[in-house]
Every structure is written in C-alpha cells, then in structure tokens.
Design a protein around this motif. Structure first.
Motif, short mmCIF file in Angstrom:
data_model
loop_
_atom_site.label_atom_id
_atom_site.label_comp_id
_atom_site.label_asym_id
_atom_site.label_seq_id
_atom_site.Cartn_x
_atom_site.Cartn_y
_atom_site.Cartn_z
N ALA B 28 0.84 -1.20 0.00
CA ALA B 28 0.00 0.00 0.00
C ALA B 28 0.87 1.25 0.00
O ALA B 28 0.56 2.25 -0.66
N ILE B 29 2.00 1.15 0.70
CA ILE B 29 2.89 2.31 0.79
C ILE B 29 3.56 2.60 -0.55
O ILE B 29 3.84 3.75 -0.89
N GLN B 30 3.77 1.53 -1.34
CA GLN B 30 4.44 1.70 -2.63
C GLN B 30 3.68 2.63 -3.57
O GLN B 30 4.26 3.21 -4.47
N THR B 31 2.40 2.75 -3.35
CA THR B 31 1.61 3.58 -4.25
C THR B 31 1.59 5.04 -3.80
O THR B 31 1.07 5.89 -4.49
N ARG B 32 2.16 5.30 -2.64
CA ARG B 32 2.21 6.69 -2.17
C ARG B 32 3.22 7.49 -2.98
O ARG B 32 4.15 6.95 -3.54
N ARG B 57 18.91 -7.80 -6.73
CA ARG B 57 19.72 -6.85 -5.97
C ARG B 57 19.00 -5.50 -5.86
O ARG B 57 18.90 -4.92 -4.78
N SER B 58 18.47 -5.02 -6.99
CA SER B 58 17.81 -3.71 -6.91
C SER B 58 16.52 -3.78 -6.11
O SER B 58 16.14 -2.83 -5.44
N SER B 59 15.85 -4.94 -6.14
CA SER B 59 14.63 -5.09 -5.36
C SER B 59 14.94 -5.01 -3.86
O SER B 59 14.27 -4.30 -3.11
N VAL B 301 7.16 -8.24 -9.80
CA VAL B 301 8.29 -7.35 -9.50
C VAL B 301 7.91 -6.41 -8.36
O VAL B 301 8.67 -6.21 -7.41
N GLN B 302 6.70 -5.84 -8.45
CA GLN B 302 6.21 -4.96 -7.38
C GLN B 302 6.09 -5.71 -6.06
O GLN B 302 6.51 -5.23 -5.01
N ALA B 306 7.70 -5.34 -1.95
CA ALA B 306 6.87 -5.36 -0.74
C ALA B 306 7.24 -6.52 0.17
O ALA B 306 7.36 -6.36 1.40
N VAL B 307 7.44 -7.67 -0.43
CA VAL B 307 7.77 -8.86 0.36
C VAL B 307 9.14 -8.68 1.02
O VAL B 307 9.33 -9.04 2.19
#
Lengths: 434, 329
Positions: B28-32, B57-59, B301-302, B306-307
């Motif tokens: 949910a925070i990712q969409t902020r 790595r970038s994740s 990927v998204q 989050a995970v």
C-alpha cells in the motif's frame, strides 16, 4: 633391542608370548624367557596383527607442506597402526618421473616411521594424454609397483589399454580412480539422488563409477594385466567386481573407511567436511560395501587420507576441496563397522588391512604371517579399548576429520616397524637418527 | 520467524502468512508519492552478491531504502576464489564493517547456509546456486494470493528447468506449506534426481497437465526461465557444453514446453501466469502469454519489493514490532 609381547593374541587367537628381535619375529611360545635388554610389554587382552598397509594415502609433499608432509603423514600412519603407506602421485610437482618418486621414497625413509611406497602417475602430469615414464619409475630405487592418476580417471579407453599392457613387465598394478568425466564432471560433488536433488548440488551418479569399472575389467581381461579399483563407492561396482573375479579377471578393489560408515544424508548441512571424491553414498551402498569387504569381493580398506588446510575447506560446499583425514581413524571405523557387527573377525581385519593390500602393492616384508622368522612389521590393537578422536592432538598437519570428538571401539596400542616400536602406549616413539 | 531466512522450508504457514500480510501493508505504501518510512533508520544492510544480479539486488536495495536503512551493494563476484581468499574470510571482512543484516546471493548451493554459520547478524538468502530463493517464493505466493485468495487446494503448475532452478525448489516448499498442490513439468533431463520424493506431482507432458482432470483444474502456471546454453548441447563458438545435453533445440523445447497462445487457451479464465524473469520470449513463453491480462510478471516485480520490505522489517525490527501503519504514524 628386543621386545617381548606377553600374553598377546595373534590375529585374535589363543594368547602366547611373542619375541621380536633383530627386526624379525624371533620366537613364539608360552612363557618365553625375556632377554636381558628386552622391553617387556604386558599384552594380555591385546590382539597382534600384521602392520596395516595403506594403498591410498595423500602425503601432500612436495607442494602442500602446509597441509601435510611425508614426516607428519608417516606419524599419523604409525599412530593408526600402519607400517607401510602408498603415497599418491598428485603432488606438486607430480610424481611422474623416477627422480620424483625416488625423492618421496627417500623422505619416507628419512622419517623412518613407516615404509613410504610412492605411487607413480599413469599419465604425464596426470593429464590423461600420454604415458608417464612407468618403466623408469618401476626400475628406480623407489621400485614403484602401483601406478595411478588418482584424483583423475584414466578415461581415454586407448590410453587405459596401453597403460595396462605396458606395466605388465614390471609386475605392477594400475589403480584406477573410476569416474567418467562426462557423467560426473568437474562440479559434481554429491551422490546423484534425492539428497543432491533437494540440496541443488551437482550430482555425481553411481553409474559414472560403475561404467568405468565395467569397461576397465574388460580391458584388464583383454590385456591380461592387473587392475586395482580405488575407493569403490557403489553397490553396482561391487557387483561388477564380483562378476569379474568370478570370471578370473585379475582385479582387486579397495574401500575407504568413510564409505563404510558415512552416508550422503550428512550433506544436508552443506558442511564440506563431508565432501569426498567419490561422494558419500546412500545407506544401501554402504551396506553393499560392508558386505563386499566381508566376503572378500573388496580386498582392502584404504584410507584415501586427504589432508587439507582449513582455508581450503572454508568455502561453499561446491567450491571446497575434496577429501578427509583417514590414517588415525581407519582401524576405529573398521572396528565399528566390520568387527563389532560380526562381519569380520581380527584375522579378517589383518587380511583386508595388511595381507591383501601388501600383496596388491607387492610390498615385500609386510602383510606376512605372524610366524618365526617373518619381518616384525606388526600392530598391537586393544580390541576392548576405545579411541577418542581429539583433533588437537592428531599427528597430521590438517584437521579435516568429521570424527572430532567421536569415540571408536578398539585402539592402536603399539606399532612395530622391523621390530622397532614406532608407537608405544598409543604415543609416537621419537626416531633417533642413526 | 527464525533469525535467518535461508530456506522457504523454514517458514511455517503462520510465519509465511504473517510476512505476506505485512507485505500487503508495504504494498500500500508503494503507491504513495513519498514512499520512505523510518523504521530501519540507522541500520546497515549489505547486499553481498557473489553472482551477477540486477533484479533481485535492486529489489532488495529499494526495499531497504524505503525502510530508511543504509543499503550497501558489495559485488564479490570472483573476489573470493580467484584471489585465493576463503569464502569465510570474505564474509567476515564484510561483516566486520558493521552490518546489521546480510542479503547474500552465491552461485554455489548451500553457500548462504555456510555464511549464516559464520556471522552474528541475520542472513537472508537471495539465491544460492540451484538450491533456493525463498524471497522469490514469497513474492510468487503474494502474487498468487492477490489473484486467487487463499491457496489451500489450489493447483499451481511450474514448467521449465526444474533441475537447475532455485525458484522451483523454494516454490514447492512454500506453496505446499500454504496448502497448494504443485505439479512440476519438464522433460526428464530437466527434472532433478529424486524428485519423486518431493511433496508434489511431476509430469513430462504439459498439455496433459493443462487439459487436466477437469476443466479449471489448473489455477496458475509458473513458467521458469530456461538457459539457452542447455539447449542443443552447444555453446557459442562450437564448444561442447560442459554441462551436457539437456534438450535438442530451442525450437523443440518451445513446441513441447512453451506457453504458446494455444496452451494459453487451455487455461481457465481465473488462472494467472507467473514468470520470475527475465523472460525468453518465444522460448518458454510466447509474447501473447507474456502480455496477456493473466500475466503477473510486473505485479511480481512490485510484490518483490513489498515482500522484501516485510522480511527486512520483521528480521531487523523484530516480529513483535508494531504493524507498519502504527510504526509510520
């Protein structure tokens, strides 16, 4: 100097006194009189065996003296009850010339604790392409009788055929490291099966060994030569060797102590202490190896003593070096897996750890009967004793044993090389330079 | 949750669901517009990668940074063996820099387990050889739950090079823990030894599995990346493939095991398509499938970020730390 063993049981038989004098067994009988200079050892309850002969030892000198030297390896061997060891050729430089094997032989003599019998390379540089100077090594002062590219398989069928043929005039034997390099390539490090599949470790399938053993016994029959199969690890190999022997093919085989005891389930923690080549196998193979050793299909226990510096094991499993120590724990493992289980008696142990390996390697004076006039290359074992593996006091320069802290039944009490004790009270006897 | 995350098999169902629930908040925070949260401020996370990686790595890097941790990338490729340094020395050197968590990828199976035994900080397995990739399994489970809800009795089909896939191993472990049924599909040369003892079904026939016992038997399909060098037994320049021949040609693999438009049509309406990336379009997955509405490739990927935020948060702030909504309030 003479040694009188009081009340000792040769091969585990009835107790007698045995007098060692002048490098030979001088007298055997009840209540022998002790010569004035004799060291008298109360050997009641102890078993006297011909000194163990190891067909497969890595002494690492020259090249990796940080891991082991001929002197430290000899000490480990003597403490383990051995009186002769075969030093494998994969040193740096490689033992593929008369000069190299003579150097190893002389360093062994200098150490003076066991007879070090150098193994010569089959192929130059162990590269598996051109024959090494087998004749020169055989005719050298080291009198090499065992040739092996151990660590590598002589996989080219034609080179294998030629090597088997070529070594016939020297009464020598080709000790094959059976590993098809295509079926079990460089990265292969775990028995191919459920464990390797789960752990994601590159598999080393049983058939990579068995197919080479099968090919080699046929080549041995065709050439009328003599083959020895190193570190047999699978039930299938035992079957092929059993069949070949029944057919009259001159094949012998060895099994390592670790393949008699440990299984591939131990790889679950990825600890490279368990990384050996060939790899540890499932329990069914271990049972077949024990049975094969018991019925004589497998002739000998050979340690594949492979010392490694700690930093060569401080890697991921796949990147770490292959091998574990073996000399000081061999008889303990054999006592636990073969004697305690009733698969071998002490006469059987003498046969598999001394008589037959000495015959395979053509090691004169070793593996002889315990009779008057025979060379006094002997080992005194306490069958009711126990041996606690204390890694801090191992004679080897390396510490790569999976048995740290483990207690084995039976312990080596003394070892005699031509009548001279190299080990007494389970401790090394310092060699006084002549 | 144990101190480290080394294997998907170490997670109980409750632990896995707790991570996935925490990931939901993170998502949910990712969409902020402003994504950064403070909970790991002052903590240092090292991405210690012994093998090339861009995606994972970038994740992990973004996940750490959005939680305000200081994230350092250390590329140790070839630094250990080639310089004669032991893995232990390499790792202890990095740990001695003052690290709160290590995220490790290594080309050798079991390397991360060994490393966890040497250091005192938490270690997260970001992929070890052909063994496991537990955060990939978590993000796959997250994505599947987004589409399918509870995974109990759901049938997930995983297709591709199972033998060499850490993604497959972790997924079998986690999906079965979450109650799903798994079928692995590959030619016999790409199924690992002893797979019959795994808690899943196996098949050589993708069409038979997709047709299923009944309509809608398959609830999701995960296509794995296949390495081109395992096709045809040849390497560029004509060298013989040291790993051996696994499949005759790319074409034959695509025909037998690729997710073609025709196979896409065999799937039930509700069934999503997953792929851990990077995709070989035209080989294991057709563009029609990759770009279809069922494809979850970008969602995965998204979900990965989050995970990984959830894993880092729980491991560094503790499982008893307040839910993130409270922590960020």
């Amino acid at each position: 100097m003479s040694v009188l063993l009081r009340g000792v049981a040769p091969l585990g038989g009835p107790a007698v006194d045995v007098l060692l004098e002048g490098g030979v067994i001088a007298e055997i009988g009840a209540s022998l009189a002790a010569p004035a200079d004799a060291e008298v050892i109360d050997a009641a309850g102890l078993v006297l065996l011909p000194g163990f002969v190891d067909l497969h030892t890595h002494l690492r000198e020259p090249g990796r003296e940080d891991a082991e030297t001929i002197a430290t390896g000899s000490a480990a061997a003597a403490l383990g009850g051995f009186t002769a060891v075969h030093a494998m050729a994969n040193t740096d430089p490689i033992a593929d010339t008369a000069e190299m094997v003579e150097q190893v032989y002389r360093l062994g003599q200098l150490a003076g604790l066991v007879d070090v019998r150098p193994v010569g390379a089959v192929s130059r540089g162990l590269a598996g392409e051109r024959l090494a100077e087998i004749g020169n090594m055989a005719r050298s002062a080291a009198a090499v009788r065992v040739f092996s590219d151990d660590g590598h398989c002589v996989h080219d069928a034609l080179l294998m055929r030629r090597a088997l043929e070529y070594l016939k005039p020297f009464d020598a034997v080709l000790a094959q490291h059976a590993q098809d390099p295509r079926l079990a390539g460089e990265g292969s490090c775990a028995h191919e099966g459920e464990v390797s599949g789960r752990l994601g470790l590159p598999g080393w399938p049983a058939v990579a060994e068995e197919s080479i053993v099968a090919r080699d016994v046929m080549l041995t029959e065709h050439t009328g030569s003599r083959l020895h199969v190193c570190h047999v690890s699978t039930a299938g190999s035992v079957e092929v060797i059993r069949w070949a022997k029944a057919r009259g093919i001159a094949v012998s085989a060895e099994v390592t102590p670790h393949h008699l005891l440990l299984t591939c389930d131990l790889l679950a923690g990825y600890d490279p202490i368990y990384k050996v080549n060939p790899p540890l196998r499932p329990a069914e193979d271990v049972a077949a190896l024990q049975a094969g050793l018991a019925d004589g299909t497998i002739d000998a226990v050979a340690t594949d003593h492979a010392p490694h510096a700690a930093h060569d094991k401080d890697h991921a499993f796949g990147d770490a070096a292959f091998g574990m120590l073996g000399l000081q724990t061999a008889i303990g493992v054999v006592a636990e897996t073969m004697v305690a289980t009733g698969l071998l008696d002490w006469a059987g142990v003498a046969d598999r750890m001394s008589v037959r390996p000495a015959a395979i390697g053509r090691v004169g004076g070793h593996g002889r009967p315990i009779e008057v006039g025979e060379p006094a290359n002997l080992t005194l074992v306490d069958p009711a004793g126990s041996y606690l593996v204390d890694v801090d006091t191992l004679a080897s320069r390396s510490r790569n044993t999976p048995f740290a802290g483990r207690t084995f039944p039976a312990a080596v009490v003394a070892t005699f090389l031509r009548g001279r004790p190299t080990v007494l009270d389970a401790a090394l006897v310092e060699v006084v330079p002549a | 949750m144990s101190r480290h995350l080394l294997s998907a098999g170490d997670l109980s169902s409750d632990e896995a669901i707790a991570i996935l629930d925490a990931a939901k908040q993170m998502h949910a925070i990712q969409t902020r517009e402003v994504k950064k949260l403070p909970p790991l401020r002052g903590r240092t996370i090292v991405n210690l990668f012994f093998e090339d990686s861009t995606r994972t790595r970038s994740s992990f890097e973004i996940a750490g940074k959005w939680l305000s941790a200081d994230v350092i990338n250390v590329s140790a490729k070839g630094s250990s063996m080639s310089k004669g340094e032991s893995l232990r020395d390499t790792v202890l050197t990095v740990a001695a820099l003052g690290v709160d968590a290590l995220v490790v990828r290594h080309n050798a199976s079991g390397a991360v387990q060994r490393i966890a035994g040497w250091v005192s900080c938490p270690v997260i397995n970001a992929g070890d050889g052909t063994h496991e990739h537990p955060t990939q399994a978590l993000l796959d489970a997250y994505s599947l739950r987004e589409r399918l809800g509870d995974l109990t009795d759901r049938h997930v089909v995983i297709v591709g090079d199972i033998t060499h896939s850490r993604v497959a191993r972790s997924n079998v472990l986690l999906l079965t823990t979450l109650g799903a049924r798994v079928t692995l599909v590959a030619p016999p040369t790409l199924l690992p030894a002893g797979v019959g003892a795994w808690e899943c079904a196996t098949s050589w026939d993708l069409d038979a599995v997709l047709t299923g016992k009944a309509a809608g038997d398959v609830d999701a399909v995960m296509m794995l990346r296949v390495q081109r060098e395992r096709m045809g037994g040849g390497l560029p320049g004509g060298a013989r493939d040291p790993g051996g021949v696994f499949v005759p040609t790319e074409r034959e693999y695509a025909i037998g095991y690729g997710l073609s438009p025709a196979r896409l049509d065999l799937l039930a309406e509700h069934a999503p398509i997953l792929h851990p990336g990077p995709m070989n379009r035209g080989l294991e997955i057709s563009s029609v499938a990759a770009d279809s509405a069922r494809s979850m490739v970008l969602d995965q990927v998204q979900a990965g970020v989050a995970v990984r935020m959830a894993v880092l948060y729980r491991m560094l702030a503790g499982v008893d730390a307040p839910a993130l909504a409270e922590a960020s309030a």
